[in-house]
Design a protein around this motif. Structure first.
Motif, PDB file in Angstrom:
ATOM      1  N   THR A 278      38.496  18.546  37.445  1.00  0.00           N
ATOM      2  CA  THR A 278      37.884  17.867  37.198  1.00  0.00           C
ATOM      3  C   THR A 278      36.661  18.070  35.488  1.00  0.00           C
ATOM      4  OG1 THR A 278      38.068  17.132  39.278  1.00  0.00           O
ATOM      5  CG2 THR A 278      35.591  17.332  39.086  1.00  0.00           C
ATOM      6  N   GLY A 279      36.350  19.980  35.820  1.00  0.00           N
ATOM      7  CA  GLY A 279      35.986  19.733  35.113  1.00  0.00           C
ATOM      8  C   GLY A 279      36.163  19.111  33.731  1.00  0.00           C
ATOM      9  N   ALA A 280      37.333  19.861  33.370  1.00  0.00           N
ATOM     10  CA  ALA A 280      38.746  19.410  32.203  1.00  0.00           C
ATOM     11  C   ALA A 280      37.957  17.716  31.953  1.00  0.00           C
ATOM     12  CB  ALA A 280      40.148  20.232  32.420  1.00  0.00           C
TER      13      ALA A 280
ATOM     14  N   CYS B  43      35.834  13.165  28.653  1.00  0.00           N
ATOM     15  CA  CYS B  43      34.437  12.915  28.808  1.00  0.00           C
ATOM     16  C   CYS B  43      33.391  12.305  28.025  1.00  0.00           C
ATOM     17  CB  CYS B  43      34.371  11.754  30.183  1.00  0.00           C
ATOM     18  SG  CYS B  43      35.229  10.568  31.500  1.00  0.00           S
ATOM     19  N   ALA B  44      32.787  13.401  28.264  1.00  0.00           N
ATOM     20  CA  ALA B  44      32.162  13.726  26.414  1.00  0.00           C
ATOM     21  C   ALA B  44      32.760  14.183  25.546  1.00  0.00           C
ATOM     22  CB  ALA B  44      31.781  15.748  27.277  1.00  0.00           C
TER      23      ALA B  44
ATOM     24  N   LEU C 162      32.023   7.963  20.545  1.00  0.00           N
ATOM     25  CA  LEU C 162      31.438   6.335  20.611  1.00  0.00           C
ATOM     26  C   LEU C 162      30.248   6.095  19.734  1.00  0.00           C
ATOM     27  CD1 LEU C 162      33.114   5.206  23.512  1.00  0.00           C
ATOM     28  CD2 LEU C 162      34.228   4.659  21.649  1.00  0.00           C
ATOM     29  N   MET C 163      29.436   8.002  20.115  1.00  0.00           N
ATOM     30  CA  MET C 163      27.595   6.929  20.040  1.00  0.00           C
ATOM     31  C   MET C 163      28.473   7.689  18.359  1.00  0.00           C
ATOM     32  SD  MET C 163      26.001   7.176  22.291  1.00  0.00           S
ATOM     33  CE  MET C 163      24.435   7.875  22.460  1.00  0.00           C
ATOM     34  N   ASN C 164      28.789   9.082  17.441  1.00  0.00           N
ATOM     35  CA  ASN C 164      28.421   9.310  16.232  1.00  0.00           C
ATOM     36  C   ASN C 164      29.507   8.045  15.693  1.00  0.00           C
ATOM     37  OD1 ASN C 164      26.907  10.996  16.643  1.00  0.00           O
ATOM     38  ND2 ASN C 164      28.957  12.856  17.061  1.00  0.00           N
TER      39      ASN C 164
END
Length: 102
Positions: free
Chosen positions: A83-85, A90-91, A97-99
């Motif tokens: 889950t952490g990976a 995703c982050a 995508l934002m950049n």
């Protein structure tokens, strides 16, 4: 060994008589001999006899229990790691995508 030790009943009678006030009138006081109560006995427990077969069964059951608990704990740890990976991936994708729009 861990059972409580009860005082003998004549000790209790002596303590009770010591706390009562002395009679003030001239009526004769009758003293009775203390009644001895039977000593408390611990309940008899059946002895546990381990045969070689029951010893092997206990060892096998304990081993199975340890393996099952270990498997559950490792799987929970693995679920947290996966889950952490996935959250980290995703982050990174969202940040990319934002950049990319700028």
């Amino acid at each position: 060994m861990f059972t409580p030790k009860y005082p003998v009943s004549d000790t209790i009678t002596a303590l009770r008589n010591a706390t009562r006030p002395a009679p003030t009138d001239s009526v004769s006081v009758q003293h009775h001999a203390p009644v001895s109560a039977p000593a408390p006995t611990s309940p008899t427990r059946p002895a546990i006899h381990l045969t070689p077969g029951s010893t092997l069964a206990l060892i096998g059951g304990g081993t199975a229990l340890v393996l099952i608990v270990g498997t559950v704990l490792v799987s929970m740890l693995l679920a947290v790691a996966i889950t952490g990976a996935s959250v980290a991936v995703c982050a990174v994708v969202v940040r990319s995508l934002m950049n990319h729009n700028r």
